[in-house]
Design an enzyme around this catalytic site. Sequence first.
Site, mmCIF file in Angstrom:
data_model
loop_
_atom_site.group_PDB
_atom_site.id
_atom_site.type_symbol
_atom_site.label_atom_id
_atom_site.label_comp_id
_atom_site.label_asym_id
_atom_site.label_seq_id
_atom_site.Cartn_x
_atom_site.Cartn_y
_atom_site.Cartn_z
ATOM 1 N N GLY B 250 -8.135 -10.706 -79.321
ATOM 2 C CA GLY B 250 -8.308 -10.010 -80.698
ATOM 3 C C GLY B 250 -7.297 -9.888 -81.552
ATOM 4 N N ALA B 525 -5.407 6.054 -73.938
ATOM 5 C CA ALA B 525 -6.627 6.217 -73.090
ATOM 6 C C ALA B 525 -6.188 6.701 -71.909
ATOM 7 C CB ALA B 525 -7.576 4.892 -73.141
ATOM 8 N N PRO B 645 2.541 -4.057 -62.659
ATOM 9 C CA PRO B 645 3.547 -5.060 -63.012
ATOM 10 C C PRO B 645 3.001 -6.375 -63.144
ATOM 11 C CG PRO B 645 3.682 -4.391 -60.580
ATOM 12 C CD PRO B 645 2.565 -3.360 -61.364
ATOM 13 N N GLU B 718 2.798 -5.992 -77.435
ATOM 14 C CA GLU B 718 3.401 -6.757 -78.594
ATOM 15 C C GLU B 718 4.895 -6.992 -78.484
ATOM 16 O OE1 GLU B 718 0.978 -4.917 -82.522
ATOM 17 O OE2 GLU B 718 0.846 -3.670 -80.518
#
Lengths: 352, 752
Positions: B250, B525, B645, B718
Amino acid sequence: MRDFDYIRPATIPDAIAAAAEPGSAYLAGGTNLLDLMKGGITSPERIVDISRLPELNRIERLDYGGLRIGALVRNADLAHDSAFASTYPAVAEALLSGASAQLRNAATVGGNLLQRTRCSYFYDTASACNRREPGAGCDALGGENRLHAVLGWSDACIATHPSDFCVPLVALDAVVEIEGKKGRRHVTLEEFHRLPGETPQRENALEPGDLIVAVRLPAEAASFSANARYLKVRERTSYAFAVVSAAAALVVDGGKIRAARLALGGVAAKPWRARSAEAVLLGADANEASFASAADAALADASPSGDNAFKIELARRIVVRVLMSALSGTPERLPALPASPFSNIPGVRHDA
Amino acid sequence: MTLELSLNQQPAHARQGSSIGQPLTRRDGFLKVTGAARYAADNHPPGMLYAVLAVSSIARGRVAALDVEAAKAHHGVVEVMTPKNRPALAADPDAKDHPFMFRLDLLQNDQVRYPNQSIAVVIAETLEAATEGAALLSPRYESLPARVGLDGAESFVPRGVGIGSPAVHHKGDVEVGLKSAKTRIEATYETPAQYHNAMEPHAIVVAWDGDRLSIDTPSQGLAMAQGRIAGLFGIAPENIHIRSPFLGGGFGSKGMISGPQVLGILAARLVGRPVKLVLRREQMYGPVGHRAPTRQTLRMGMDGEGRLTAIDHHARTASSTFDDFFEPAADASHTLYASPAIATSHDAVRLDTGTPLFMRAPGEATGSIALESAIDEAAHACGMDPLEFRLRNYAEVEPMTGKPFSSKALRECYRQAAETFGWASRPLQPRLMRDADGFLTGWGMGTATFPAIMFQAEAHAVLRADGSGLMETGAQDMGQGAWTAFAQIAADGLGLDIDRVEFRAGSSDLPNAGIAGGSGHTATAGMAIHNAGAAVIARLADLATGNEASPLFGAGNEGVLARGGRLYRRDDESRGESYAEILTRAGLTEIEGHGKGAPDPASQETYAKHAHGAVFAEVKVDPDFGQIRVTRLVGAFAAGRVINPRLVRSQYYGGMIWGISFALHEEAITDRRSGRIQNANLAEYHVPVNADVPSVEALLVHEDDPYVNALGIKGVGEIGITGTAGAVANAVWHATGVRPRRFPIRIEDLLG
Ligand SMILES: Cc1cc2nc3c(=O)[nH]c(=O)nc-3n(C[C@H](O)[C@H](O)[C@H](O)COP(=O)(O)OP(=O)(O)OC[C@H]3O[C@@H](n4cnc5c(N)ncnc54)[C@H](O)[C@@H]3O)c2cc1C
Ligand code: SF4
């Protein structure tokens, strides 16, 4: 997608008869044709699927020492044929530097010769393109053209031929075997592709219905096997078309060049045989100075067609390097990154 | 009965974790490699028709004519939707009630405002017929000159950038700082427009049933999509059921429902049958967002010791002519390097493009490559090693705000990554290293950072009398591994082994899990799941400790531990019983609990919360050809608690590879006259291939953060791009002596 007829002929004559109708196109691997059809760049009314014609699928050694490669031999199969790769190493290297493994598995010899330019304006049907629509104009002129031609272009078209395979082939005097309504004929690969001139839509020597049945390499092509390389500069390490590429093949004896072949890719609307450079090399000392003179000769007529002047200097440097590589000898094994500057040195590790 | 516990609680009844921290493989991996995972476009409800978009080839003007008759005459074509017959909407698609409501092109009129804008939808029995129908529309346009490029229109200062950040910020006086400096640098860097190019194109399969809607479509934010659709169609959100079990990527482009997806819903309404609409690759270059281009100028001053006296960071960016999203590139200078004076500013132009949107590390990525390049230039101007320079200017508090960091293990990241990379032997001057094969070799570094953001989320937990558990939240797995990481958090939250937990997500009929974006999904969440687990365990504990027949009777004050499907006395672990026993005794088949995740406003005020990292790159450059290869990347990242991890590392790898892409490959090539993108396909829009990434290593640096949330989670999605892109650019400089100022770096920039 436009409706079209689909024909799968059983024999070569049937194929030619079927394709003689206007609006027909042969389907081989389909890796270029289908994209063009989906994009509406070409819309054939009739597809003649030759992909299952058995007689076009063979690699044959000819009596007098030449080789005949059937038009449907897959790019990957040809490159991985060990006898072929050791005799014509620059051709194998060029093949393996092209596209991706999946595409090479599908792409054929004939289709590779006939793949269309990657000029983005040719693909963009909202743009003017003389090659797609004669007389429409050329939007690549004055557009995004840093990868366009620097040799043999005209104001009607500045596109390049994108094939890697064709570059060493044209250097080695390959001949295209064509079957058409009037029978079989042979055209040298050098004469097969055309420069745009005023008629960029006429890309090659084929007449309607003509089928490429094979590509031949003459006996002499095998004499370069010890000193033949292909070098391709591109904008990522793999899976990218050439910015500029070159194939070189030498016969060297006592430090002198006895025979030389040189061709460039990504610079013109056809695979570019650099005959003037070959003339400079013949009889010259096999060293960097001779190669630099050859590079100057090869690019003497070059001129930018847009924001691509850098390709001329790049091409010069590639010519020198590929000749140096050819001089230092064909590596025993094909490098893991074929034709990449990053595996130019024999034995260089893939991850080095 | 349900219990709702407060946010970020530390429950009296502790659950002892064992799943969190385990390198579990993806629970959905098998489905994906066998092709069994069902993506949106894999759905084919009975009677389904195919819808294909016709899109504009001009950038600006109007559609003067469409040959609807020709399209309708094509066999198989059922209907053509144009502005004339498009079903009515309850809301104006050009309304903007809040900054996150983006204007959509839903055939509201004949105007064209960017190339690839939808101008009609053809609906047919087959994909082929719809495709040909769209071609037969042969649109005729009245067109106006396209406004292209960062100088293509008059510039202005936008009211805000990114998520409502002011366009201009400052602290101290940069002019004074620059004047007092011993050494100064000034440089301008350009970054191109980039497109998300998720592997899975935007696709939607829609079936109406009266005023109820059943939708399969990839979404990074199910509740937001549901709300937007509800508003546009004037129906209740609960009448809309969206399923999005898997997204094929996405990167921000599926954060908001896009125009083409809504057109799929409209098409289904028009024809009264289920409809599937899938974008073609080239149609993704327009209506689903992109990363805007930037031109950034940085000025820095340094004193005699190499301490920054001023940072001035200005960014020019672009938005569409009709909507607002301004890439907050200059804000990257707020958080990383200490300086008494910092100024950041933005201006923008409006171009005839689709509206830019969030794209993985929006602002952070573009800003980072410019900032990290400039820092490298500044270090060089001071004659200092780039790592030493960064340590000299290490920010002990957030530079722009002066707030303390909730945690910041960046020094440790620098240390570990530098050591693993072998940075110490780097020569200061460029163009000094050659490898045995004669390639120019360069080493560069960059600092990575990304804010630790949380949104709002809810979860619902159930414990059953058979001793199993259920956790539900409408979370979105974009391929990042949410199915697995959340199940791990759920298992610990419920005090169960992970195989005993049924985890449900990816559907809008589950509790709102917020958006999978901003690197905040796991924290948000995850906290909702954690708190829902706590709530149901508390309820279970009450049942046990309040019942005389239980060995836990009276343990309420001491508290109990939940582990492996049993409760234990905290002060005496030999005393305990299973969940099943407790529920059976109570005569209950199941109990439930609810939990929420949200940022804690108090700690938000007090602390600056960011993840950090350090990335080191080695490049080799062919001295004659300028062809570049990134031969080694080593990154070390500190981002709070690591849930899994294996998944975290793969997020870092993906981010770091994107950093290579940013520095060397990605660029939408726009025709300067037509405004059309010339490389809207995956052959010519380059991203790295395997051969471009021979060696990438990501080190996980331990970091405890008691303030971000009770689980200590920051975010990892990110950050990997930031730092890396600059590290690659700096390595190219170190190899060649040529300072890249335009990205992606091209061969001709290095030919010399
Ligand atoms: C993403 C991508 C990347 C690529 N990268 C490279 C690259 O780096 N280097 C490179 O060299 N190539 C590259 N290619 C091009 C690829 O090599 C060609 O698409 C392929 O060789 C075409 O062969 P085909 O058999 O699939 O041809 P088709 O697509 O089947 O046919 C191509 C054309 O040739 C005609 N034709 C085919 N066979 C015959 C015949 N025997 N006689 C007469 N006409 C015939 C067809 O009618 C059609 O017009 C790339 C392609 C793609 C899609
Ligand atoms: S360069 Fe040739 S192929 Fe490209 S637009 Fe011009 S005419 Fe067409």
